[in-house]
Structures are given as C-alpha cells and as structure tokens.
Design an enzyme around this catalytic site. Structure first.
Site, short mmCIF file in Angstrom:
data_model
loop_
_atom_site.label_atom_id
_atom_site.label_comp_id
_atom_site.label_asym_id
_atom_site.label_seq_id
_atom_site.Cartn_x
_atom_site.Cartn_y
_atom_site.Cartn_z
CG LEU A 1 -1.52 1.08 1.47
CD1 LEU A 1 -2.88 1.28 0.31
CD2 LEU A 1 -2.67 0.87 2.84
CG HIS A 2 3.34 2.21 -3.02
ND1 HIS A 2 2.89 1.01 -3.67
CD2 HIS A 2 3.67 2.89 -4.07
CE1 HIS A 2 3.15 0.92 -4.80
NE2 HIS A 2 3.75 2.07 -5.29
NE ARG A 3 -0.02 2.63 -8.12
CZ ARG A 3 0.48 2.81 -9.42
NH1 ARG A 3 0.60 4.11 -9.82
NH2 ARG A 3 0.57 1.90 -10.18
#
Length: 360
Positions: free
Chosen positions: A204-206
């Site tokens: 999870l990094h967007r």
C-alpha cells in the site's frame, strides 16, 4: 548501436532486469542511467546486487521532491548525459517521473525512445502515473505493448500501427527467471514465523491512497478487520513514505504485521506463499496473477484490467466492508486463470525488434 536504459525506482529495476541481461547476452553496447528517484538500499542497490545487474554508469541522485522538482532535476541531468553519450535509443519502462523525464529529454534532442509496458491506462488523470504513461507513449518511437488490449488502446489514441509491438510483459520474464532462485535464498517465511497459505500479504503506497488521510485510515481499518475476521496474519512490508505519513497522521494499524521493505527474492517468497494479496500496486497485481495467487486491489480503477478479466483480481476501493467482501470472493475463487502477460520471452522480443530496426 548504443542504448541508454533509464530507470529510477524498484519496479523499473525489476522489470528492466531481463532486458538488461538480454542486452548483455547479445553483446549490445548499453549503459544504465539511474535517476535516483528511489535511493534507499532496501528499494534500490539490493536489487542490482540480487538480480546480478551491472551497477548504473550514472546516478543523478535526485531524491525526493514535488513532481515538478523531481522531473525538472531529472530532465537537466538526463539531457546532459545523453548529449555526451549520444545513444541511438533510450529505453524506459512504466509510468514514473523517471520514465517521463527520460522520454522527454530524449525527444527534445532527437534520440529515439522505446517504451516498455506501453498502452496501460487507468483513465484517471488524478493519478500522476497516468499522466506519465500517456505522455511517454505519445513521445515514443517504439511502443512495446504487454497485451493485445494495450495495443488496442494505443491504436485507439491514434498511434501508428508500425510503432506498436505486442511483446508480453517483462515482469513475467523476471518472475520466471527468479522464482526458483528465490526458493533457495533467504527464508523469510520461516523468519517471520509464517505458514504457507497461512497469511495475507499487503502492499500500500499509491499517492491516491496514502496521501489522503481519510482514505488511508479507511484502508487500514479494513485490513485490521480482515486480520480479525479471518484470524490470519496480515503482513505489510511498508514503504518508507507510507510509514512517514502514518506517523505524521497518527494512523493506527492494529493487528497488522508491519515490516521493513524486503528484497526481490524475499518478496517473491511472500507473494508465492500468501493465501491472498491485497495491493494498490500495478506490478503486484501482475505478479499475483502470474504466480496464481488471488488478489484484491484497493483502488477504484486499474490499468491492468486483464487481471480482473481472467478472474485473478477484483477492485475493492477503500471501504472496509468492501475490502472484506472482496477478500471473501477471491478466497472462494479457484485460481485456474491463464496468465495474460506472456510467456517469459518479452525481453528477447524487445531486443530483437530494436536490433532488426537498426539493421534496416
């Protein structure tokens, strides 16, 4: 022929690794230009070492900044090197600021551009990656589309058919080349006291997820509820930027097993043995599909619709209820889909296309 391979982030290193190896195997003159967009050992140097790649001839070390700052610094540095080195072709892959800067610098001085993974679209212009991939496609002389769907998107945008080549995706090459090596390397499953198919894996990094505090909090709530609902560990190798935002915003991640980023071999191990993968990464959607592991994408859209169409993936957005619902759907689905991204020979095709075009 002289080729410049421009890259700047972990996914680019992984996806361009098969191409770099093929260039070296064919004895083609090339050099690697690293923008330094990713610069920590965990997200950068370890991948060159592990994948057996030559270290970059140049590293601009641009580091972090706004999109304009990053892209501007890259443009200045890349242009200077290209003018000195005079390559025939610049190769870029994907949709990062490094990709756009490499393509734009090359186009401005008349150097041909090959875009690996061309034709992907989320149709969401709020995503910086969408802007980068659209502009890079329209600047490029060689469009290496991973699938027939990507080819149709390019044709629909008016691209000349003779510029488009359906090659498959080099991520398949990378996974096939390194899957067995990963098994004989570090045993992260044992180190984390996990059991095969006894945990969920998260990335999870967007920007659209982690920069929006309310959305980030909602997803973390969904993941915490997921761990409690299924009574399974939820392993989250956290990106440094995501960790920083969590800390600044005082966001909680109850019941999640948060670990530092891991090397490529360790990550393939974690993917291969997961019961389910939950992600907002385009590349991880592909990797899960290739490895036969069901995937839930925590986004409202995807530029990898092939994964959804073959039944390997489902879009969950950011709602906790929807995340749990989609996880249940994918856990009940038989993972008998056909990988739509090619046979693991994309790099070979790309190098052949470039060399044949030069000889003509």
């Amino acid at each position: 022929m002289r080729i410049s391979v421009v890259l700047g982030t972990r996914p680019e290193i992984i996806k361009l690794a098969p191409l770099i190896k093929e260039l070296r195997k064919k004895g083609i003159d090339f050099f690697v230009l690293h923008t330094g967009q990713h610069y920590s050992h965990q997200l950068d140097k370890v991948f060159f070492d592990q994948l057996g790649l030559p270290h970059p001839k140049y590293n601009l070390k641009v580091g972090s900044g706004s999109h304009a700052q990053e892209t501007g610094r890259m443009l200045i540095g890349i242009e200077k090197i290209l003018l000195e080195e005079k390559p025939d072709i610049v190769l870029v892959e994907g949709d990062t600021n490094s990709v756009l800067a490499g393509a734009l610098a090359a186009a401005k001085i008349g150097v041909r551009i090959g875009h690996v993974e061309a034709g992907l679209r989320s149709y969401d212009r709020s995503m910086p990656e969408e802007i980068n991939r659209v502009l890079t496609d329209h600047l490029s002389d060689y469009l290496f589309a991973p699938t027939p769907k990507a080819e149709q998107i390019l044709l629909g945008e008016g691209m000349a058919k003779e510029k488009i080549f359906v090659t498959g995706n080099t991520i398949v090459d990378a996974v096939y080349q390194n899957r067995e090596l990963a098994k004989s390397g570090t045993d992260i499953i044992h180190e984390l006291h996990l059991k095969p198919e006894g945990y969920f894996l998260v990335t999870l990094h967007r920007q659209e997820n982690v920069d929006n505090t309310a959305r980030f909090a909602s997803i973390l709530t969904g993941l915490s509820r997921l761990a409690a609902h299924f009574q399974l560990p939820v392993v989250y190798p956290i990106h440094p930027r995501s960790r920083k935002i969590m800390s600044q915003s005082a966001l909680k991640a109850q019941d999640l097993t948060i670990i530092d980023p891991v090397d490529f071999f360790s990550f393939i191990q974690l993917e291969s043995n997961a019961k389910l993968i939950l992600t907002d990464s385009g590349g991880v959607q592909e990797e899960a599909c290739i490895l036969g592991v069901p995937c839930v994408t925590m986004r409202d859209n995807t530029e990898r619709p092939e994964t959804v169409e073959v039944g390997a993936n489902i879009l969950a957005g950011a709602s906790p209820d929807r995340i749990i619902e989609c996880a249940q759907v994918m856990l009940n689905r038989k993972n008998k889909w056909v990988n739509p991204f090619g046979d693991g020979r994309a790099a070979e095709r790309i190098v052949s296309i470039i060399t044949e075009a030069k000889s003509d």
